[in-house]
Design a protein around this motif. Structure first.
Motif, PDB file in Angstrom:
ATOM      1  N   LEU A 160     -58.801  73.846-100.868  1.00 54.17           N
ATOM      2  CA  LEU A 160     -59.601  73.134-101.865  1.00 54.17           C
ATOM      3  C   LEU A 160     -58.727  72.189-102.693  1.00 54.17           C
ATOM      4  CD1 LEU A 160     -62.209  72.563-103.285  1.00 54.17           C
ATOM      5  CD2 LEU A 160     -61.931  74.649-104.617  1.00 54.17           C
ATOM      6  N   PHE A 161     -57.586  72.682-103.145  1.00 53.87           N
ATOM      7  CA  PHE A 161     -56.680  71.807-103.914  1.00 53.87           C
ATOM      8  C   PHE A 161     -56.303  70.577-103.078  1.00 53.87           C
ATOM      9  CE2 PHE A 161     -55.406  75.438-106.799  1.00 53.87           C
ATOM     10  CZ  PHE A 161     -55.750  74.800-107.981  1.00 53.87           C
ATOM     11  N   ALA A 162     -55.928  70.837-101.834  1.00 55.26           N
ATOM     12  CA  ALA A 162     -55.508  69.727-100.973  1.00 55.26           C
ATOM     13  C   ALA A 162     -56.686  68.796-100.673  1.00 55.26           C
ATOM     14  CB  ALA A 162     -54.902  70.270 -99.683  1.00 55.26           C
ATOM     15  N   THR A 163     -57.875  69.372-100.577  1.00 56.38           N
ATOM     16  CA  THR A 163     -59.061  68.550-100.326  1.00 56.38           C
ATOM     17  C   THR A 163     -59.313  67.598-101.496  1.00 56.38           C
ATOM     18  OG1 THR A 163     -60.024  70.325 -99.018  1.00 56.38           O
ATOM     19  CG2 THR A 163     -61.517  68.625 -99.795  1.00 56.38           C
ATOM     20  N   LEU A 164     -59.199  68.144-102.716  1.00 53.94           N
ATOM     21  CA  LEU A 164     -59.369  67.295-103.897  1.00 53.94           C
ATOM     22  C   LEU A 164     -58.302  66.195-103.912  1.00 53.94           C
ATOM     23  CD1 LEU A 164     -60.135  70.015-106.586  1.00 53.94           C
ATOM     24  CD2 LEU A 164     -61.744  68.412-105.561  1.00 53.94           C
ATOM     25  N   ALA A 165     -57.083  66.586-103.513  1.00 50.38           N
ATOM     26  CA  ALA A 165     -55.987  65.619-103.460  1.00 50.38           C
ATOM     27  C   ALA A 165     -56.328  64.490-102.489  1.00 50.38           C
ATOM     28  CB  ALA A 165     -54.698  66.312-103.040  1.00 50.38           C
ATOM     29  N   SER A 166     -56.897  64.886-101.368  1.00 49.78           N
ATOM     30  CA  SER A 166     -57.267  63.881-100.367  1.00 49.78           C
ATOM     31  C   SER A 166     -58.410  62.995-100.865  1.00 49.78           C
ATOM     32  CB  SER A 166     -57.664  64.582 -99.070  1.00 49.78           C
ATOM     33  OG  SER A 166     -58.130  63.660 -98.132  1.00 49.78           O
ATOM     34  N   CYS A 167     -59.372  63.619-101.587  1.00 46.68           N
ATOM     35  CA  CYS A 167     -60.514  62.873-102.133  1.00 46.68           C
ATOM     36  C   CYS A 167     -60.035  61.713-103.004  1.00 46.68           C
ATOM     37  CB  CYS A 167     -61.374  63.777-103.015  1.00 46.68           C
ATOM     38  SG  CYS A 167     -62.433  64.882-102.105  1.00 46.68           S
ATOM     39  N   VAL A 168     -59.168  62.043-103.973  1.00 46.03           N
ATOM     40  CA  VAL A 168     -58.796  61.028-104.948  1.00 46.03           C
ATOM     41  C   VAL A 168     -58.003  59.906-104.288  1.00 46.03           C
ATOM     42  CG1 VAL A 168     -56.724  62.222-105.767  1.00 46.03           C
ATOM     43  CG2 VAL A 168     -57.914  60.665-107.273  1.00 46.03           C
ATOM     44  N   ALA A 169     -57.143  60.263-103.305  1.00 46.74           N
ATOM     45  CA  ALA A 169     -56.383  59.221-102.611  1.00 46.74           C
ATOM     46  C   ALA A 169     -57.328  58.349-101.778  1.00 46.74           C
ATOM     47  CB  ALA A 169     -55.318  59.859-101.718  1.00 46.74           C
ATOM     48  N   SER A 170     -58.233  59.000-101.074  1.00 44.33           N
ATOM     49  CA  SER A 170     -59.152  58.243-100.212  1.00 44.33           C
ATOM     50  C   SER A 170     -60.073  57.355-101.036  1.00 44.33           C
ATOM     51  CB  SER A 170     -59.988  59.198 -99.363  1.00 44.33           C
ATOM     52  OG  SER A 170     -59.168  59.950 -98.527  1.00 44.33           O
ATOM     53  N   LYS A 171     -60.467  57.862-102.201  1.00 46.12           N
ATOM     54  CA  LYS A 171     -61.332  57.062-103.075  1.00 46.12           C
ATOM     55  C   LYS A 171     -60.641  55.766-103.495  1.00 46.12           C
ATOM     56  CE  LYS A 171     -65.406  58.981-103.943  1.00 46.12           C
ATOM     57  NZ  LYS A 171     -66.298  58.526-102.880  1.00 46.12           N
ATOM     58  N   SER A 172     -59.289  55.821-103.591  1.00 46.82           N
ATOM     59  CA  SER A 172     -58.559  54.610-103.989  1.00 46.82           C
ATOM     60  C   SER A 172     -58.226  53.743-102.777  1.00 46.82           C
ATOM     61  CB  SER A 172     -57.278  54.984-104.725  1.00 46.82           C
ATOM     62  OG  SER A 172     -56.275  55.339-103.795  1.00 46.82           O
ATOM     63  N   GLY A 173     -58.624  54.204-101.582  1.00 45.19           N
ATOM     64  CA  GLY A 173     -58.433  53.381-100.398  1.00 45.19           C
ATOM     65  C   GLY A 173     -57.205  53.702 -99.581  1.00 45.19           C
ATOM     66  N   ILE A 174     -56.524  54.804 -99.912  1.00 46.50           N
ATOM     67  CA  ILE A 174     -55.335  55.179 -99.138  1.00 46.50           C
ATOM     68  C   ILE A 174     -55.539  56.579 -98.567  1.00 46.50           C
ATOM     69  CG2 ILE A 174     -52.882  55.761 -99.278  1.00 46.50           C
ATOM     70  CD1 ILE A 174     -52.547  53.613-101.306  1.00 46.50           C
TER      71      ILE A 174
END
Lengths: 306, 373
Positions: free
Chosen positions: A22-36
């Motif tokens: 879950l922590f890593a998923t949230l980490a991925s969410c925020v990066a992906s939301k910024s386009g990376i």
């Protein structure tokens, strides 16, 4: 089999297995939301698992250890951002470099710090404590499920809400989404896309570091070589499947956690060859992904009036 | 013309130098020399340390004038892999070593080639079966009877799970756990011995079996083991590399027992020593001492595979003060009795390896008979 599934331990297993993902998923969410795409999550998890053990033993405090680990996680995110944004490295290649460095680097650091190569058993680390909730722990069953979970498990659930509010209710969250949606449009209204992506990757690194810390200081109480075992990659898939939203990510992570716990019980009962059982968590996630996108497609078709 | 002379001179020089180098350097009448090439590093607290400790002990016993050895640590990472074969060839080229020792399945290909290219060089190969179909008259191959030592572990575990004197045990049910890394023939050999031993002392025994799917996901190993402990298992046995450490932590959390493997895990993990009665070891060091002593007398069986078990001290159960403290006298007596029966040949432990291996169907039948109800 039902006895094993309907026990509080089973639900405890779900939450435990969910937390790092879950922590890593949230980490991925925020990066992906910024386009990376932050594919370095796997490496950050592994580094953080080691740093958690090292710094909690140096400071004799899980909290200080966690804070230092999270700062370092953010720094790794910063390094990735520097390579991708300033040096124009391919984001996938830079991430692979970080992941490979983590595999060898953690063993090297462990060796330098403790003289061991595989296990940190000689380091006196401090794990994050379990949280007993007064009153609730008196309720039969539910109390046993909820109480006694690790404090980081709770923190991961809080993080979902925080990240949801952050992305959807704050100006910075809006900027992150704007940059991810259309970089040029965001630039045209005066948002520095580079600054925003830097911030997003640092947050991403910090969040992943929580997950890494939990692996060796909550889930396990020691660091073992390669203990992240692909959870960073699972999280990438979970985030993307959850539409890169914190709530969606939570649901997919829980699904994966549930499937993992179920697979454990299936092995106990040896209902089928273990190779098939080991696929259960991944298969569940894959089927879920298929169903989700099929529903999305149908919805789009309905909206466009086809 | 000048150029031609130079070319001839150079060629001659080259030919000469080649000739000098290719002349085999014969072993002199010095000490018996061994080279131990590790496809990893010392400090693994397992095979490689055991091999080094064995050779060191032999050197101390016989003296430097009689036996000497060199250790080459080649590293274990994928970047190091490229130099395993060249290093092996370097040592073969050197020719001054009476024997070159390598081990594990990862060195099989390199050794197969080197043993064909250097038929006069002797090799000792441990912990994986060498393929003798294409020669290999100069290779002595040693494997370990992990089934025998697992038999003792299984018997001890089965007795423990119904023993009312042990505080961490619920004596009502007959469930014991086994956590494997991946299903391969060596792990199945461990399992075969474990089940046989458990059944020998308790026909009603049930085995909770789980595989992690790899040898490194310790957190997944912990969850699998916790599931076993929460569903009736009081004792476990981990054969899953570092993923197996998860079982030991699970034993600590659930306040149960777990047997160690490959290294003395009670000593390695002092925090969990109270949960680890003892560990099952493959004694690579002992097997090398035995092989080299035999070779010095000219009696080592090159060109063949040999399995070493409890009788040859190729495998052993750690029987130290900690073990005596953890387990009651009657369990230890029974384990000792079984051990003597295996050594004397009275009891033959089923194996999954070698010529007398049981079939997959036999193992499945054993698993069926011991399924958790």
């Amino acid at each position: 089999m039902w006895k094993a599934i309907l026990s509080p331990d089973f639900f405890g297993t779900i939450l435990r297995a969910t937390t790092p993902i879950l922590f890593a998923t949230l980490a991925s969410c925020v990066a992906s939301k910024s386009g990376i795409t932050n594919m370095a999550l796997e490496g950050i998890l592994l580094f953080s698992a080691l740093f958690g053990v090292i710094f909690s033993s140096i400071t004799h405090s899980w909290l200080l250890g966690l804070i230092i680990t999270v700062v370092i996680g953010g720094l790794i995110g910063l390094i990735l951002a520097f390579f991708v944004l300033n040096l124009k490295t391919d984001e996938i290649l830079a991430a692979i470099a970080i992941n490979l460095t983590a595999t060898g680097g953690t063993v090297l650091l462990l060796l330098a710090f403790s003289g061991d190569r595989g296990v940190s058993s000689s380091i006196r680390s401090v794990s994050a404590p379990s949280l007993t909730i007064p009153l609730i722990d008196k309720i039969p069953f539910i109390g046993q499920v909820l109480s006694g979970q690790n404090i980081l498990t709770w923190l991961s659930l809080v993080a979902v809400i925080v990240m949801h509010l952050f992305l959807y209710k704050t100006p910075l969250g809006l900027s992150i989404r704007a940059v991810g949606e259309n970089k040029n449009a965001a630039e045209s209204v005066g948002i520095s896309s580079r600054r925003i992506q830097y911030i997003a990757l640092v947050i991403s690194g910090c969040l992943a570091a929580f997950g890494g810390f939990f692996l060796s200081g909550g889930y396990m109480n020691m660091f073992t070589k390669d203990m992240s075992s692909g959870r960073g990659f699972i999280a990438l898939a979970a985030a993307s499947m959850g539409g890169n939203t914190p709530i969606g990510g939570l649901l997919v992570s829980l699904l994966f956690g549930l499937a993992s716990a179920l697979a454990n019980v299936m092995q106990l009962m040896s209902v089928m060859p273990y190779e098939i059982i080991l696929m259960v968590p991944y298969l569940t996630t894959l089927i879920g992904l298929g169903v989700y996108y099929y529903a999305q497609k149908k919805k789009k078709e309905r909206l466009s009036g086809k | 013309m000048k150029k031609k002379v130079l070319a001839i001179a150079l060629s001659a020089a080259m030919a000469l130098s080649l000739g000098v180098v290719s002349l085999p350097v014969m072993a002199e009448d010095g000490p018996y020399k061994a080279a131990l090439l590790l496809n990893g590093t010392l400090g693994d607290k397992s095979f490689f340390d055991s091999a080094n400790a064995g050779l060191t002990a032999l050197k101390e016993e016989l003296g430097e004038d009689v036996f000497d050895f060199k250790v080459e640590q080649m590293g274990a990472t994928s970047a190091d892999e490229a130099k395993w074969e060249p290093t092996l060839y370097d040592y073969c080229d050197d020719g001054s070593y009476d024997v070159i020792i390598v081990g594990t399945w990862q060195m099989l290909d390199a050794l197969t080639k080197a043993s064909q290219d250097y038929p006069d060089q002797k090799f000792i190969y441990f912990d994986e079966a060498f393929d003798y179909s294409a020669g290999g008259e100069n290779v002595y191959n040693v494997m370990y009877k992990q089934n025998e030592v697992s038999y003792l572990v299984g018997a001890a575990a089965a007795m423990m799970t119904t023993c009312a004197d042990l505080e961490k045990v619920n004596p009502d049910d007959h469930v014991i756990g086994f956590l494997g890394g991946m299903e391969n023939s060596v792990i199945k050999d461990f399992l075969t011995g474990y089940i046989s031993g458990a059944q020998a002392v308790d026909p009603e025994i049930q085995i909770a079996l789980a595989y992690v799917g790899n040898f490194y996901d310790s957190a997944a190993g912990k969850d699998l083991a916790l599931t076993q402990y929460n569903n009736g298992a009081d004792v476990g046995y981990n054969v899953a590399g570092s993923a197996g450490l998860g079982q030991i932590e699970a034993a600590g959390d659930a306040d149960k027992y777990a047997f160690g493997v490959d290294s003395d895990q009670a000593a390695l993990l002092p925090d969990y020593a109270a949960n680890i009665p003892t560990s099952a070891l493959k004694n690579v060091g002992n097997s090398l001492i035995r092989a080299i002593k035999l070779d010095m007398e000219g009696g080592l069986g090159y060109g063949a595979l040999e399995y070493l078990g409890l009788a040859e001290e190729g495998v052993e159960l750690v029987e130290d003060a900690h073990y005596e403290e953890m387990l009651p006298q009657e369990i230890r007596d029974k384990v000792e009795e079984l051990k003597q029966q295996i050594i004397s040949g009275e009891v033959v432990v089923p194996t999954f390896l070698g010529e007398n291996a049981i079939s997959q169907e036999d193992l499945d039948a054993m698993l069926d008979a011991t399924k958790v109800q």
